[in-house]
Design a protein around this motif. Structure first.
Motif, short mmCIF file in Angstrom:
data_model
loop_
_atom_site.label_atom_id
_atom_site.label_comp_id
_atom_site.label_asym_id
_atom_site.label_seq_id
_atom_site.Cartn_x
_atom_site.Cartn_y
_atom_site.Cartn_z
N GLU A 1 -35.93 55.95 45.77
CA GLU A 1 -35.25 57.11 46.36
C GLU A 1 -33.96 57.41 45.61
OE1 GLU A 1 -33.26 56.12 50.43
OE2 GLU A 1 -35.10 54.95 50.26
N ARG B 1 -35.62 57.49 58.29
CA ARG B 1 -34.99 58.68 57.70
C ARG B 1 -35.98 59.76 57.27
NH1 ARG B 1 -31.91 56.55 52.98
NH2 ARG B 1 -31.97 58.73 52.38
N ARG C 1 -37.06 63.71 46.16
CA ARG C 1 -36.40 63.91 47.46
C ARG C 1 -37.07 63.13 48.58
NH1 ARG C 1 -32.91 64.58 44.65
NH2 ARG C 1 -31.95 66.52 44.06
N ASP D 1 -30.92 58.25 46.41
CA ASP D 1 -29.66 57.64 46.83
C ASP D 1 -29.49 56.25 46.23
OD1 ASP D 1 -29.19 59.91 48.32
OD2 ASP D 1 -29.68 58.99 50.25
N ALA D 2 -30.56 55.46 46.24
CA ALA D 2 -30.51 54.12 45.66
C ALA D 2 -30.36 54.20 44.15
CB ALA D 2 -31.76 53.33 46.03
N TRP E 1 -33.13 48.29 52.22
CA TRP E 1 -33.72 49.62 52.13
C TRP E 1 -35.12 49.54 52.71
CZ3 TRP E 1 -30.95 53.65 49.77
CH2 TRP E 1 -29.75 53.27 49.19
N ALA F 1 -28.96 56.57 42.41
CA ALA F 1 -27.60 57.00 42.10
C ALA F 1 -26.62 55.85 42.29
CB ALA F 1 -27.20 58.18 42.97
N ALA F 2 -26.78 55.09 43.36
CA ALA F 2 -25.88 53.96 43.64
C ALA F 2 -25.98 52.89 42.55
CB ALA F 2 -26.19 53.36 45.01
#
Length: 136
Positions: A57, A22, A115, A59-60, A43, A62-63
């Protein structure tokens, strides 16, 4: 398994990637597969022996519900500038292709401003491991 002073020092081994799927970069790095407690799937994390701390990161983070926690905040100087965030201990599994995966707890810098990808840094993570790299 790997041997040191006549004794095995590993219980598992894992292949690594030299590019993040990514977050591609112009030069090769070392990326490994990890699992984060509380999340399904795996991940990709970059191994960075020169990084002061590991970074999770966004996304992780936040999850896992880690972006709005109470507690002390700190600043970390990164290649993307100085970021405000928190240092949080997280259970992590280094995923093995052969043998046993390794479960441990690591200290991660978590910031809503980050980011980039997930980095495994020295303090609070790599400093607790004995690892070896063997390129294909």
């Amino acid at each position: 398994m790997l041997i040191l002073d006549g004794e095995p020092f590993t219980s598992g081994r894992s292949s690594f990637l030299d590019q993040h799927p990514r977050f591609p970069e112009p030069s090769a790095k070392v990326f490994v597969e990890i699992k984060l407690a509380g999340l399904t799937g795996t991940w990709i994390a970059q191994v960075v022996t020169g990084a002061a701390f590991s970074i999770l990161e966004v996304d992780a983070a936040a999850a896992l519900g880690l972006l709005d926690l109470e507690g002390p905040w700190t600043r970390l100087s990164t290649r993307l500038g100085i970021l405000k965030g928190q240092l949080i201990r997280l259970p992590v599994t280094l995923v093995a292709d052969h043998g046993e995966s390794l479960d441990l707890e690591g200290m991660f810098f978590v910031s809503p401003e980050w980011r980039g990808g997930t980095f495994l840094g020295y303090t609070g993570f790599l400093d607790r491991l004995r690892i070896a790299l063997d390129a294909p």
